[in-house]
Motif scaffolding. Structure first.
Motif, PDB file in Angstrom:
ATOM      1  N   GLU A 187       0.814  -1.219   0.000  1.00  0.00           N
ATOM      2  CA  GLU A 187       0.000   0.000   0.000  1.00  0.00           C
ATOM      3  C   GLU A 187       0.846   1.268   0.000  1.00  0.00           C
ATOM      4  OE1 GLU A 187      -3.298   0.294  -0.495  1.00  0.00           O
ATOM      5  OE2 GLU A 187      -3.254  -1.871  -0.801  1.00  0.00           O
ATOM      6  N   ILE A 188       2.014   1.227   0.640  1.00  0.00           N
ATOM      7  CA  ILE A 188       2.848   2.444   0.649  1.00  0.00           C
ATOM      8  C   ILE A 188       3.445   2.674  -0.740  1.00  0.00           C
ATOM      9  CG2 ILE A 188       5.063   1.513   1.466  1.00  0.00           C
ATOM     10  CD1 ILE A 188       5.246   4.096   3.201  1.00  0.00           C
ATOM     11  N   GLU A 189       3.687   1.597  -1.466  1.00  0.00           N
ATOM     12  CA  GLU A 189       4.165   1.741  -2.849  1.00  0.00           C
ATOM     13  C   GLU A 189       3.090   2.442  -3.679  1.00  0.00           C
ATOM     14  OE1 GLU A 189       7.099   1.121  -3.985  1.00  0.00           O
ATOM     15  OE2 GLU A 189       8.014  -0.311  -2.593  1.00  0.00           O
ATOM     16  N   ARG A 190       1.849   2.025  -3.465  1.00  0.00           N
ATOM     17  CA  ARG A 190       0.720   2.618  -4.184  1.00  0.00           C
ATOM     18  C   ARG A 190       0.579   4.109  -3.830  1.00  0.00           C
ATOM     19  NH1 ARG A 190      -4.060  -1.485  -3.631  1.00  0.00           N
ATOM     20  NH2 ARG A 190      -2.528  -2.981  -4.376  1.00  0.00           N
ATOM     21  N   LEU A 191       0.747   4.392  -2.534  1.00  0.00           N
ATOM     22  CA  LEU A 191       0.646   5.776  -2.068  1.00  0.00           C
ATOM     23  C   LEU A 191       1.749   6.633  -2.702  1.00  0.00           C
ATOM     24  CD1 LEU A 191      -0.777   7.758  -0.099  1.00  0.00           C
ATOM     25  CD2 LEU A 191       0.821   7.011   1.669  1.00  0.00           C
ATOM     26  N   GLY A 192       2.947   6.054  -2.789  1.00  0.00           N
ATOM     27  CA  GLY A 192       4.066   6.759  -3.401  1.00  0.00           C
ATOM     28  C   GLY A 192       3.762   7.121  -4.850  1.00  0.00           C
ATOM     29  N   GLU A 193       3.159   6.178  -5.572  1.00  0.00           N
ATOM     30  CA  GLU A 193       2.782   6.433  -6.969  1.00  0.00           C
ATOM     31  C   GLU A 193       1.771   7.561  -7.052  1.00  0.00           C
ATOM     32  OE1 GLU A 193       1.351   3.067  -9.421  1.00  0.00           O
ATOM     33  OE2 GLU A 193       3.159   2.069  -8.643  1.00  0.00           O
ATOM     34  N   GLU A 194       0.761   7.456  -6.179  1.00  0.00           N
ATOM     35  CA  GLU A 194      -0.311   8.464  -6.160  1.00  0.00           C
ATOM     36  C   GLU A 194       0.243   9.864  -5.852  1.00  0.00           C
ATOM     37  OE1 GLU A 194      -3.338   7.513  -3.178  1.00  0.00           O
ATOM     38  OE2 GLU A 194      -3.580   9.680  -2.887  1.00  0.00           O
ATOM     39  N   MET A 195       1.195   9.934  -4.915  1.00  0.00           N
ATOM     40  CA  MET A 195       1.695  11.239  -4.471  1.00  0.00           C
ATOM     41  C   MET A 195       3.010  11.620  -5.178  1.00  0.00           C
ATOM     42  SD  MET A 195      -0.571  11.771  -1.885  1.00  0.00           S
ATOM     43  CE  MET A 195       0.053  12.991  -0.767  1.00  0.00           C
ATOM     44  N   SER A 196       3.424  10.837  -6.168  1.00  0.00           N
ATOM     45  CA  SER A 196       4.686  11.055  -6.891  1.00  0.00           C
ATOM     46  C   SER A 196       5.886  11.184  -5.957  1.00  0.00           C
ATOM     47  CB  SER A 196       4.600  12.307  -7.770  1.00  0.00           C
ATOM     48  OG  SER A 196       3.491  12.243  -8.592  1.00  0.00           O
ATOM     49  N   CYS A 197       6.023  10.222  -5.072  1.00  0.00           N
ATOM     50  CA  CYS A 197       7.147  10.220  -4.124  1.00  0.00           C
ATOM     51  C   CYS A 197       8.017   8.985  -4.352  1.00  0.00           C
ATOM     52  CB  CYS A 197       6.638  10.118  -2.688  1.00  0.00           C
ATOM     53  SG  CYS A 197       5.796  11.577  -2.119  1.00  0.00           S
ATOM     54  N   PHE A 198       9.300   9.110  -4.012  1.00  0.00           N
ATOM     55  CA  PHE A 198      10.178   7.933  -3.982  1.00  0.00           C
ATOM     56  C   PHE A 198       9.890   7.188  -2.682  1.00  0.00           C
ATOM     57  CE2 PHE A 198      12.410  11.030  -6.567  1.00  0.00           C
ATOM     58  CZ  PHE A 198      12.761  10.265  -7.667  1.00  0.00           C
ATOM     59  N   VAL A 199       9.675   5.882  -2.790  1.00  0.00           N
ATOM     60  CA  VAL A 199       9.311   5.090  -1.614  1.00  0.00           C
ATOM     61  C   VAL A 199      10.499   4.231  -1.170  1.00  0.00           C
ATOM     62  CG1 VAL A 199       7.708   3.365  -0.700  1.00  0.00           C
ATOM     63  CG2 VAL A 199       6.924   5.004  -2.412  1.00  0.00           C
ATOM     64  N   HIS A 200      10.788   4.269   0.117  1.00  0.00           N
ATOM     65  CA  HIS A 200      11.881   3.455   0.661  1.00  0.00           C
ATOM     66  C   HIS A 200      11.310   2.473   1.673  1.00  0.00           C
ATOM     67  CE1 HIS A 200      14.728   6.187  -1.249  1.00  0.00           C
ATOM     68  NE2 HIS A 200      13.863   7.129  -0.898  1.00  0.00           N
ATOM     69  N   VAL A 201      11.354   1.204   1.305  1.00  0.00           N
ATOM     70  CA  VAL A 201      10.849   0.140   2.167  1.00  0.00           C
ATOM     71  C   VAL A 201      12.059  -0.692   2.594  1.00  0.00           C
ATOM     72  CG1 VAL A 201       9.463  -1.962   2.158  1.00  0.00           C
ATOM     73  CG2 VAL A 201       8.548   0.100   1.123  1.00  0.00           C
ATOM     74  N   PRO A 202      12.244  -0.909   3.898  1.00  0.00           N
ATOM     75  CA  PRO A 202      13.480  -1.601   4.313  1.00  0.00           C
ATOM     76  C   PRO A 202      13.515  -3.069   3.902  1.00  0.00           C
ATOM     77  CG  PRO A 202      12.069  -1.151   6.223  1.00  0.00           C
ATOM     78  CD  PRO A 202      11.372  -0.574   5.030  1.00  0.00           C
ATOM     79  N   PRO A 203      14.715  -3.596   3.585  1.00  0.00           N
ATOM     80  CA  PRO A 203      14.824  -5.037   3.372  1.00  0.00           C
ATOM     81  C   PRO A 203      14.372  -5.741   4.651  1.00  0.00           C
ATOM     82  CG  PRO A 203      16.934  -3.936   2.988  1.00  0.00           C
ATOM     83  CD  PRO A 203      16.010  -2.909   3.519  1.00  0.00           C
ATOM     84  N   MET A 204      13.815  -6.946   4.512  1.00  0.00           N
ATOM     85  CA  MET A 204      13.227  -7.655   5.652  1.00  0.00           C
ATOM     86  C   MET A 204      14.147  -7.715   6.876  1.00  0.00           C
ATOM     87  SD  MET A 204      10.214  -8.251   5.303  1.00  0.00           S
ATOM     88  CE  MET A 204       8.810  -9.088   4.703  1.00  0.00           C
ATOM     89  N   GLN A 205      15.458  -7.922   6.642  1.00  0.00           N
ATOM     90  CA  GLN A 205      16.341  -8.109   7.807  1.00  0.00           C
ATOM     91  C   GLN A 205      16.509  -6.835   8.631  1.00  0.00           C
ATOM     92  OE1 GLN A 205      17.367  -8.233   4.623  1.00  0.00           O
ATOM     93  NE2 GLN A 205      19.514  -7.653   4.391  1.00  0.00           N
ATOM     94  N   TYR A 206      16.110  -5.666   8.053  1.00  0.00           N
ATOM     95  CA  TYR A 206      16.233  -4.418   8.814  1.00  0.00           C
ATOM     96  C   TYR A 206      14.879  -3.890   9.296  1.00  0.00           C
ATOM     97  CZ  TYR A 206      20.828  -4.566   6.629  1.00  0.00           C
ATOM     98  OH  TYR A 206      22.071  -4.960   6.204  1.00  0.00           O
ATOM     99  N   CYS A 207      13.820  -4.710   9.177  1.00  0.00           N
ATOM    100  CA  CYS A 207      12.499  -4.274   9.671  1.00  0.00           C
ATOM    101  C   CYS A 207      12.409  -4.461  11.174  1.00  0.00           C
ATOM    102  CB  CYS A 207      11.381  -5.077   9.002  1.00  0.00           C
ATOM    103  SG  CYS A 207      11.153  -4.676   7.277  1.00  0.00           S
ATOM    104  N   THR A 208      12.490  -5.693  11.629  1.00  0.00           N
ATOM    105  CA  THR A 208      12.414  -5.941  13.077  1.00  0.00           C
ATOM    106  C   THR A 208      13.787  -5.631  13.694  1.00  0.00           C
ATOM    107  OG1 THR A 208      12.698  -8.249  12.523  1.00  0.00           O
ATOM    108  CG2 THR A 208      10.491  -7.593  13.133  1.00  0.00           C
ATOM    109  N   ASP A 209      13.829  -5.704  15.034  1.00  0.00           N
ATOM    110  CA  ASP A 209      15.014  -5.204  15.729  1.00  0.00           C
ATOM    111  C   ASP A 209      16.310  -5.896  15.292  1.00  0.00           C
ATOM    112  OD1 ASP A 209      13.328  -3.502  16.955  1.00  0.00           O
ATOM    113  OD2 ASP A 209      13.286  -4.557  18.873  1.00  0.00           O
ATOM    114  N   ASN A 210      17.316  -5.087  15.047  1.00  0.00           N
ATOM    115  CA  ASN A 210      18.610  -5.591  14.579  1.00  0.00           C
ATOM    116  C   ASN A 210      19.682  -4.570  14.907  1.00  0.00           C
ATOM    117  OD1 ASN A 210      19.344  -3.848  11.969  1.00  0.00           O
ATOM    118  ND2 ASN A 210      17.138  -4.064  12.090  1.00  0.00           N
ATOM    119  N   ALA A 211      20.934  -5.030  14.980  1.00  0.00           N
ATOM    120  CA  ALA A 211      22.005  -4.116  15.365  1.00  0.00           C
ATOM    121  C   ALA A 211      22.571  -3.337  14.179  1.00  0.00           C
ATOM    122  CB  ALA A 211      23.123  -4.883  16.061  1.00  0.00           C
TER     123      ALA A 211
END
Ligand code: KG4
Ligand code: ZN
Length: 347
Positions: free
Chosen positions: A289-313
């Motif tokens: 949905e955030i990708e879709r929102l980015g398209e709608e609002m003409s923004c570059f979307v940055h979604v973290p790779p899975m390993q950096y979503c939940t807690d990590n060092a």
């Protein structure tokens, strides 16, 4: 010691129930080891006392593996970064004291990192796939088990929280709904999985009316509970029969609430770069949905790779690098902070 421009940073994360250590050379991750504590599953949530004991058991082997995987020895390091807070006191103390001892023993600078900032700054890690790094200013929707924030990241990486939850966090809404459905902790990943087999439009929930850019999730939690109670009265196997639809509808509602306010924030601040961070950013619907929102609002979307979503060092390491480059080091008397009254930002 390593040269200042491209330091070798050992980072430690122990704010909740994951013990993690990472080694970064500049903005590249050489290793990122995460040991998740399974012990809490049977209790339906994190038990603080058990969490700190597990961290104590795990911290030395986790750091050891991180160094080995990175091919780095202690005497090559430039600095030690650790999560100062927010989080559980007992858990934070393990990482904080370990980092302090190591910095004293090796004579290395110590860097205290705010966990919430670290989630946001994970976007500035340079991966081998040549990912395009965000440009500032950027708006980040940071959604975790304890926080729901819209963060404006300005030039120089200083941060301002422009929207936050007035009650439960988005991750908490996932976890609490999972608990009433009898699913194990943490509920978010499992709801995400079951939702893929369900109908997101099967049940609808009211959209909270909270002013400005703030959020509320307690109403959703209550109406989910009432729905289960009312429908189970007429049909005791309602939950088993409709579990996937319940998960899909709940996930739809949470993503919808999150992105309505985020859309408003994008219009208000007129940013061109938007991002998702925190444990809930692993959610498949939210990512789509955030990708879709980015398209709608003409923004570059940055979604973290899975390993950096939940807690990590690794995210603590990149936040540490930014502080290192600014010369923002911690004193050896530094203490954990369980809750920040004001989001300090990296100013
Ligand atoms: O950032 P995080 O690892 O820890 C905190 O700092 O709180 O976030 C943990 C939260 C939990 O509430 C968990 O249920 C949620 O992230 N989570 C998810 C998913 N993966 C993790 N929620 C929804 N969908 C997922 N795929
Ligand atoms: Zn987190």
């Amino acid at each position: 010691m390593n040269v200042p421009g491209n330091p070798l940073i050992l980072a430690i994360e122990s704010s909740c129930d994951d013990t993690s250590a990472a080694v970064l050379r500049g903005n590249r991750v050489l290793s990122n080891v995460v040991s998740s504590q399974e012990i809490h599953r049977k209790y339906g949530g994190v038990v603080p006392e058990l969490a700190s004991r597990e961290h104590q058991k795990n911290i030395v082997p986790v750091v050891d593996v991180a160094l080995r995987e990175a091919g780095v020895t202690l005497n090559q390091l430039s600095a030690i970064a650790f999560t100062q807070g927010p989080g559980l006191m007992g858990s934070l103390l393990v990482g904080c004291n370990f980092a302090k001892s190591l910095s004293m023993a090796l004579g290395l600078p110590l860097i205290a990192v705010n966990h919430m900032e670290a989630h946001v700054l994970a976007h500035f890690i340079q991966n081998d796939d040549g990912n395009a790094l965000p440009e500032l200013p950027m708006l980040c929707l940071t959604v975790s088990g304890g926080h729901t924030q819209i963060v404006l990241v300005k030039e120089g990486y200083s941060m301002e929280v422009v929207g936050t939850t007035i009650d439960d966090a988005a991750g908490e809404a996932f976890d609490k709904a999972a608990k009433v459905m009898g699913l194990p902790y943490p509920g978010g990943p499992l709801i995400d999985k079951l939702a893929s087999e369900g109908d997101p439009y099967a049940f609808s929930f009211p959209v909270p009316q909270v002013p400005g850019l703030n959020y509320s999730f307690s109403g959703l939690k209550t109406s989910f509970l009432y729905l289960l109670r009312d429908r189970t009265e007429g049909n005791p196997s309602f939950m088993e029969e409709r579990r996937n639809d319940l998960c899909a509808s709940l996930q739809y509602a949470i993503a919808d609430i999150l992105l309505r306010k985020f859309r408003k924030a994008i219009s208000m601040y007129e940013v061109k770069h938007i991002a998702l961070a925190g444990g809930v950013s692993a959610n498949s619907r939210l990512r789509k949905e955030i990708e879709r929102l980015g398209e709608e609002m003409s923004c570059f979307v940055h979604v973290p790779p899975m390993q950096y979503c939940t807690d990590n060092a690794a995210m603590v390491g990149i936040a540490g690098l930014i502080r290192y480059q600014k010369g923002e080091f911690a004193d050896i008397a530094v203490r954990p902070i369980t809750r920040y009254e004001n989001f300090p930002g990296t100013g």
